[in-house]
Write a protein that holds these residues in place. Sequence first.
Motif, PDB file in Angstrom:
ATOM      1  N   MET A   1      61.245  -4.286  26.538  1.00  0.00           N
ATOM      2  CA  MET A   1      61.071  -2.940  27.078  1.00  0.00           C
ATOM      3  C   MET A   1      61.278  -2.934  28.592  1.00  0.00           C
ATOM      4  O   MET A   1      61.882  -2.031  29.151  1.00  0.00           O
ATOM      5  CB  MET A   1      59.675  -2.406  26.727  1.00  0.00           C
ATOM      6  CG  MET A   1      59.575  -1.937  25.275  1.00  0.00           C
ATOM      7  SD  MET A   1      57.878  -1.695  24.696  1.00  0.00           S
ATOM      8  CE  MET A   1      57.214  -0.605  25.941  1.00  0.00           C
TER       9      MET A   1
ATOM     10  N   MET B   1      56.415  12.042  27.985  1.00  0.00           N
ATOM     11  CA  MET B   1      55.446  11.136  27.358  1.00  0.00           C
ATOM     12  C   MET B   1      54.032  11.631  27.629  1.00  0.00           C
ATOM     13  O   MET B   1      53.674  11.923  28.772  1.00  0.00           O
ATOM     14  CB  MET B   1      55.607   9.723  27.929  1.00  0.00           C
ATOM     15  CG  MET B   1      56.804   8.984  27.363  1.00  0.00           C
ATOM     16  SD  MET B   1      56.820   7.250  27.799  1.00  0.00           S
ATOM     17  CE  MET B   1      57.471   7.280  29.460  1.00  0.00           C
TER      18      MET B   1
ATOM     19  N   GLN C   1      50.402   5.804  30.361  1.00  0.00           N
ATOM     20  CA  GLN C   1      51.578   6.092  29.541  1.00  0.00           C
ATOM     21  C   GLN C   1      51.690   5.025  28.438  1.00  0.00           C
ATOM     22  O   GLN C   1      51.210   3.902  28.607  1.00  0.00           O
ATOM     23  CB  GLN C   1      52.837   6.064  30.416  1.00  0.00           C
ATOM     24  CG  GLN C   1      52.886   7.170  31.460  1.00  0.00           C
ATOM     25  CD  GLN C   1      52.925   8.551  30.831  1.00  0.00           C
ATOM     26  OE1 GLN C   1      53.686   8.798  29.897  1.00  0.00           O
ATOM     27  NE2 GLN C   1      52.081   9.448  31.323  1.00  0.00           N
ATOM     28  N   PRO C   2      52.364   5.346  27.336  1.00  0.00           N
ATOM     29  CA  PRO C   2      52.454   4.386  26.225  1.00  0.00           C
ATOM     30  C   PRO C   2      53.158   3.084  26.614  1.00  0.00           C
ATOM     31  O   PRO C   2      52.874   2.040  26.045  1.00  0.00           O
ATOM     32  CB  PRO C   2      53.272   5.135  25.164  1.00  0.00           C
ATOM     33  CG  PRO C   2      53.241   6.555  25.537  1.00  0.00           C
ATOM     34  CD  PRO C   2      52.980   6.644  26.998  1.00  0.00           C
ATOM     35  N   ASP C   3      54.072   3.156  27.563  1.00  0.00           N
ATOM     36  CA  ASP C   3      54.813   1.943  27.925  1.00  0.00           C
ATOM     37  C   ASP C   3      54.254   1.265  29.165  1.00  0.00           C
ATOM     38  O   ASP C   3      54.865   0.348  29.707  1.00  0.00           O
ATOM     39  CB  ASP C   3      56.297   2.272  28.139  1.00  0.00           C
ATOM     40  CG  ASP C   3      56.514   3.217  29.312  1.00  0.00           C
ATOM     41  OD1 ASP C   3      55.516   3.819  29.780  1.00  0.00           O
ATOM     42  OD2 ASP C   3      57.665   3.360  29.755  1.00  0.00           O
ATOM     43  N   GLU C   4      53.095   1.717  29.600  1.00  0.00           N
ATOM     44  CA  GLU C   4      52.525   1.153  30.821  1.00  0.00           C
ATOM     45  C   GLU C   4      51.739  -0.116  30.497  1.00  0.00           C
ATOM     46  O   GLU C   4      50.951  -0.142  29.560  1.00  0.00           O
ATOM     47  CB  GLU C   4      51.589   2.206  31.421  1.00  0.00           C
ATOM     48  CG  GLU C   4      51.369   2.075  32.895  1.00  0.00           C
ATOM     49  CD  GLU C   4      50.604   3.296  33.424  1.00  0.00           C
ATOM     50  OE1 GLU C   4      50.862   4.431  32.982  1.00  0.00           O
ATOM     51  OE2 GLU C   4      49.731   3.079  34.274  1.00  0.00           O
TER      52      GLU C   4
ATOM     53  N   ILE D   1      55.526   2.883  19.202  1.00  0.00           N
ATOM     54  CA  ILE D   1      55.017   1.508  19.158  1.00  0.00           C
ATOM     55  C   ILE D   1      53.786   1.507  18.256  1.00  0.00           C
ATOM     56  O   ILE D   1      52.871   2.323  18.452  1.00  0.00           O
ATOM     57  CB  ILE D   1      54.620   1.028  20.574  1.00  0.00           C
ATOM     58  CG1 ILE D   1      55.847   1.023  21.489  1.00  0.00           C
ATOM     59  CG2 ILE D   1      53.999  -0.362  20.514  1.00  0.00           C
ATOM     60  CD1 ILE D   1      55.491   0.814  22.955  1.00  0.00           C
TER      61      ILE D   1
ATOM     62  N   ALA E   1      47.402   0.777  26.719  1.00  0.00           N
ATOM     63  CA  ALA E   1      46.843   1.474  25.557  1.00  0.00           C
ATOM     64  C   ALA E   1      46.132   0.519  24.599  1.00  0.00           C
ATOM     65  O   ALA E   1      45.245   0.920  23.851  1.00  0.00           O
ATOM     66  CB  ALA E   1      47.955   2.213  24.811  1.00  0.00           C
TER      67      ALA E   1
ATOM     68  N   GLN F   1      58.957   5.450  36.493  1.00  0.00           N
ATOM     69  CA  GLN F   1      59.722   5.890  35.322  1.00  0.00           C
ATOM     70  C   GLN F   1      60.849   6.843  35.739  1.00  0.00           C
ATOM     71  O   GLN F   1      61.993   6.696  35.289  1.00  0.00           O
ATOM     72  CB  GLN F   1      58.804   6.588  34.297  1.00  0.00           C
ATOM     73  CG  GLN F   1      57.904   5.664  33.503  1.00  0.00           C
ATOM     74  CD  GLN F   1      56.569   5.371  34.197  1.00  0.00           C
ATOM     75  OE1 GLN F   1      56.349   5.762  35.342  1.00  0.00           O
ATOM     76  NE2 GLN F   1      55.687   4.656  33.503  1.00  0.00           N
TER      77      GLN F   1
ATOM     78  N   ILE G   1      47.763   8.512  27.334  1.00  0.00           N
ATOM     79  CA  ILE G   1      46.800   8.052  26.340  1.00  0.00           C
ATOM     80  C   ILE G   1      45.478   7.789  27.047  1.00  0.00           C
ATOM     81  O   ILE G   1      45.448   7.107  28.078  1.00  0.00           O
ATOM     82  CB  ILE G   1      47.303   6.756  25.672  1.00  0.00           C
ATOM     83  CG1 ILE G   1      48.629   7.036  24.948  1.00  0.00           C
ATOM     84  CG2 ILE G   1      46.260   6.198  24.705  1.00  0.00           C
ATOM     85  CD1 ILE G   1      49.375   5.788  24.592  1.00  0.00           C
TER      86      ILE G   1
ATOM     87  N   MET H   1      58.151   8.380  24.097  1.00  0.00           N
ATOM     88  CA  MET H   1      57.514   7.187  23.528  1.00  0.00           C
ATOM     89  C   MET H   1      56.068   7.487  23.141  1.00  0.00           C
ATOM     90  O   MET H   1      55.350   8.155  23.873  1.00  0.00           O
ATOM     91  CB  MET H   1      57.547   6.043  24.562  1.00  0.00           C
ATOM     92  CG  MET H   1      57.129   4.712  23.975  1.00  0.00           C
ATOM     93  SD  MET H   1      57.219   3.394  25.202  1.00  0.00           S
ATOM     94  CE  MET H   1      58.961   3.208  25.430  1.00  0.00           C
ATOM     95  N   GLN H   2      55.704   6.970  21.970  1.00  0.00           N
ATOM     96  CA  GLN H   2      54.324   7.166  21.509  1.00  0.00           C
ATOM     97  C   GLN H   2      53.713   5.827  21.143  1.00  0.00           C
ATOM     98  O   GLN H   2      54.432   4.844  20.911  1.00  0.00           O
ATOM     99  CB  GLN H   2      54.296   8.087  20.287  1.00  0.00           C
ATOM    100  CG  GLN H   2      54.635   9.523  20.632  1.00  0.00           C
ATOM    101  CD  GLN H   2      54.447  10.418  19.422  1.00  0.00           C
ATOM    102  OE1 GLN H   2      54.938  10.096  18.339  1.00  0.00           O
ATOM    103  NE2 GLN H   2      53.756  11.517  19.616  1.00  0.00           N
ATOM    104  N   PHE H   3      52.400   5.814  21.091  1.00  0.00           N
ATOM    105  CA  PHE H   3      51.673   4.590  20.765  1.00  0.00           C
ATOM    106  C   PHE H   3      50.680   4.916  19.667  1.00  0.00           C
ATOM    107  O   PHE H   3      49.997   5.942  19.709  1.00  0.00           O
ATOM    108  CB  PHE H   3      50.939   4.089  22.007  1.00  0.00           C
ATOM    109  CG  PHE H   3      50.060   2.897  21.757  1.00  0.00           C
ATOM    110  CD1 PHE H   3      50.574   1.613  21.837  1.00  0.00           C
ATOM    111  CD2 PHE H   3      48.711   3.070  21.442  1.00  0.00           C
ATOM    112  CE1 PHE H   3      49.756   0.516  21.611  1.00  0.00           C
ATOM    113  CE2 PHE H   3      47.893   1.977  21.211  1.00  0.00           C
ATOM    114  CZ  PHE H   3      48.415   0.697  21.299  1.00  0.00           C
TER     115      PHE H   3
END
Lengths: 284, 162, 755
Positions: A35, B1, B20-23, A45, B67, C118, B4, A1-3
């Motif tokens: 999510m 991942m 992390q991007p999904d955090e 994202i 992020a 995770q 960031i 996953m990237q942002f």
Amino acid sequence: MQFAAPDSLDKAVKLLKKLGTTRIVAGGTDLLVQMKSGFAAPDLIVDIKRIDEARQITEEAGGFRIGAAVSCFEMGEHAGLRKAWPGVVEAARLIGSTQIQGRATIAGNLCNASPAADSVPALIAAGAIATVVGPKGRRDVPVETIATAPGKTSLAKGELVASILLPARPARGGDAYLRFIPRTEMDIAVVGAGVALALDGSGTCVKARVALGAVAARALLVDDAAKALIGTKVDADALAKLAAAASAACKPIDDKRGTKEFRIQVAGVLARRAAETALQRARG
Amino acid sequence: MAGIHVTTTINGDTVEYVCQPDETLLDVLRDRLGLTGAKEGCGTGDCGACSVTLDGRLVCSCLVLGAEAEGRAIATVEGLADGETLHPLQRKFLEHAALQCGVCTPGFLVAAKALLDRNLNPTESEVRYWLAGNLCRCTGYDKIVRAVLDTAAEMRESRNAA
Amino acid sequence: MPLDAADRPKTSFKQVGTRPLRPDGIDKVTGRARFGADANAPGMLIGKILRSPHAHARIRKIDASKALALPGVKAVVTKDDFAPRDDDLADVLVNVMARDKALYHGHAVAAVAATSVQVARKALALIAVDYEVLPHVTDVDEAMKPNAPVIRDGLITKGVDPALTKASNVAERYEFGHGDVKAGFAQAEVVVEREFKTEATHQGYIEPHACLANVGSDGTGELWVCTQGHYMVRDNCARLLGMDLSKLRVTASEIGGGFGGKTTVFIEPVALALSRKAGRPVKLVMTRDEVFLATGPTSSTSMMVKIGAKKDGTIAAAEALFKYQGGAFPGSPAQFGAMTAFACYDLKNVKVIAYDVLCNRPKQAAYRAPGAPMAAFAVESVMAELGAKLGLDPIDFRRRNAAKQGTKAVYGPTFGPIGFVETLDAVKNHPNYKKPLSKNQGRGIASGFWFNFGGQTCVSLNIGTDGTVNLALGTPDIGGSRASMAMMAAEELGIPYDQVRAVVTDTSSLGYNDVTDGSRVTFAAGAATIHAARDAVRKLCARAARTWGIPEDAVVWENGHAKPAGANAGNHKPLSLKEISGSAGSTGGPIAGHHEFNAENAGPSFATHVVDVEVDPETGRTTVLRYLIAQDAGKAVHPSYVEGQFQGGAAQGVGWALNEEYVYGKDGRLQNAGFLDYRIPVASDMPMIDTIILEVPNPGHPYGVRGVGETSIVPPLAAVANAVSDAVGVRLSSVPYSPPKVLKALNGRMKAAAE
């Protein structure tokens, strides 16, 4: 996953074109829940809140263009918008809580494609236009063409709704949105009804649009309900016909939030009540 | 991942972290920064226990990505008091016994402050609707609403006196 | 020392009855208070639990090899990590971790500990469970049918004579009552008989279950946990893991609500097993959907109530049948429902039968007056209908039949001093009862009862050399009890409230304490505190006596000072607590008071609620306009927190009455495991809640205290139902009175009127 948080629509489109699953975070109030539950697991994202164009409400052709990252709360703070389209603003300010409204956007509400989205019937009734930006440039489409089924949209890969244009409010026009929920706040609409209408100098309805939410796989624009008003003084008889037409248009399901018969009956009630409020506003 | 790197402001202090991007911002506050005042009651924006402000706007930190906070200003319950001096809301919550278990209290305080920052003369109904996104299961809301209304009255008075 | 019932409760107080700030207040308004999920440990792993997607399934095989191979996974546990048992913890163990069968949607089947959440989530997805899906049943009436799938093999109904031989889902039958019901009904001139159902509701505490376990290779362990009873957690976990009780030290965190739901173990033994296996601390926190799926909601029920009265309003006979399902395990509060149902009334002829039934649902846990609100919904709905038929004011009808001192309760005992009539009179004299109502508005009245519990309690009170006091308690504080305890200690010692610091200590510091439940803490731990303080006072007096060289019994304690009992004792300047404790080192060493006992004589608490509602006749939506509560507190130690208990229970009851319900699909899966669709009241749903605290002293407590925490949830279901009926003339046979159901009833009434 990237942002990624691009600062222009062009950059956002380039990112969205990439292979894999991409999701836009505007308010994030649907995406993050998806999510969390594992329903959504995007590879990328794209945060559009750093794009100036998406962050603004601008006047255009007598109406208002609302950027895709403008929060519902910000819409409520815009005096001009509130005056022109009170029903749309009320709908936006019904979504979730104060906290949710501080993040959620009407473009997100539209693109999440929930049949129960609160702002969508109000936008449809208002005749709102979605400006879609994608690899092939820009296109303007009526908002009712965006959602095609629960969770599905007509947007192509790489496309996003950049803004939503509310047209100029017609002379002697008014709009309203009502929804039914079991509590006073915090629920998903069991039924939603948006009505926008305009009167002539004599008080006869010359224009009407009626839209319903949560009674079919996507928000419905109900022409028969509008016809029940056009040419009338929006009297009790016309309102009763409007209610009957609204109920007749429903194709709901039974679920944990309500029964078919309840949704059908209440759709008529809410359409009538919303029309009454819209009428009052049209009369000024 | 890949992590960031984020630089942001929390309660007036510059803070840097890698997430992390999904955090979520809530996870960052609690697990990376040790700011456990914001609570996770649901993780889906339905309970308001994780309320913080982001650039002055009241939000659920469970519905914000860590992020996203780059360059923003975040305020949490830990920043409400001025050293030893409690914010009037904190004092009134205690005086009115507006908490029983206290787990929803940080969220209520942050949300109520956001209300009073905008409107120092809210009606009971305005308080109730503004706080509808903050669930409390202990109090039935009576004492919470009274505490907020009483705080507003006191702050109006002290403002008028000043 | 047992409570001396001959002692009249104290009636004049300096501290009790005032409203000081709570000792944990500052921490809770600044974010400093540490709740279950707020603790971390060096080297900590994150635990996650894999749960059954099926309502009922045989577990053929669990293959965790892929999960174990995932980098970052440090341990996996399944049923094989817990020794099977056939004792009183057998069901607790099965609920903690499924064995041969998954018994409900959400039942734990395996767990992992990994280096991050995770990785833990990924690992869960890699555990392969081979299920054989079995027929399921989630409705209590369906579960009692002869052809229903039997959930627990070989379950034979208890309490039936002659004993049954065929297994069923009925765990136990109960019967209570006295008099001759048949003869009673023969004398009745008006009889109302109705059937009712209630859906399961959840306590809905805002803090999900959370714990941090740390087990060493020497077999000792520590556990940080949000619970209503850390001794219960210690005993259950140590036994399930085969540890000595003394080697597991459990610390109760601040607790973010419980309402009965945190009176058993769910995740704690799993976290300890993971920690033991991984050799590292493990933090395990439930998500909100796990809380709804796999902790303990209350029972759903099916009920019949029949009441007959003479025209003068005297109840001639009453009868009821209660069927309560409590999930896939015996232990629903059917018995409490039966015992409490008619407790408000003085009945000559009464009979109640109750069944404890199993369904493929999570094992129910206590929820505030467990079993009573449902029964009261049925009884008080019938009382309203019957009173209306008799043309009597609802208060007058209840008053005519009200239980008083000397009334023989349906569940056996004869009541001592109780305050039920007082609650009826109080609401009748309140302005709310006379407020005019408009169209579509209605007023509902209902009453309720709860026994209140006592239980095992151990308290220690240590006096510092500066004269301040540490009060060590073993009962987690779920709503301000530390303030009440400190007030009672200060009252006895005659020192200011802020010189007593009440602390809930870990399990190694005190003897066993029962769980904080049954509205027992202010009563039982309060009494223990008072006796511990009196114990300390005796010692303080003895030190003064030694200092003065006079006999111990020549010293009395007054206003925080030791004084000579009279002129014969000599002329000595009174010694303050601070002076005596300051010189304790030279008069015999530290001074402390203790009390250990099993508290009895908890006085029951009665309440009457009056609610005004408005119903939208076009949508069936009910708005609560005003709410009034009168309840007997015996003695309100901290009136603000007594009011808070009244108000909180009422709000939970309003939620139960209007919107809260577990919704199961045909597949037996829970459909609304979240706060979005499990709709607890929000701030804008409620009006202010008016309260009247009545004080009819409980002779079983030195200050007259009664528990107040639970009765408040008993009347609201019926009160709201009665108000809706008064507003728009429809009465439903089930809660919640949700808009679709109310609208359907209104349509039915319109249709009937048209025909």
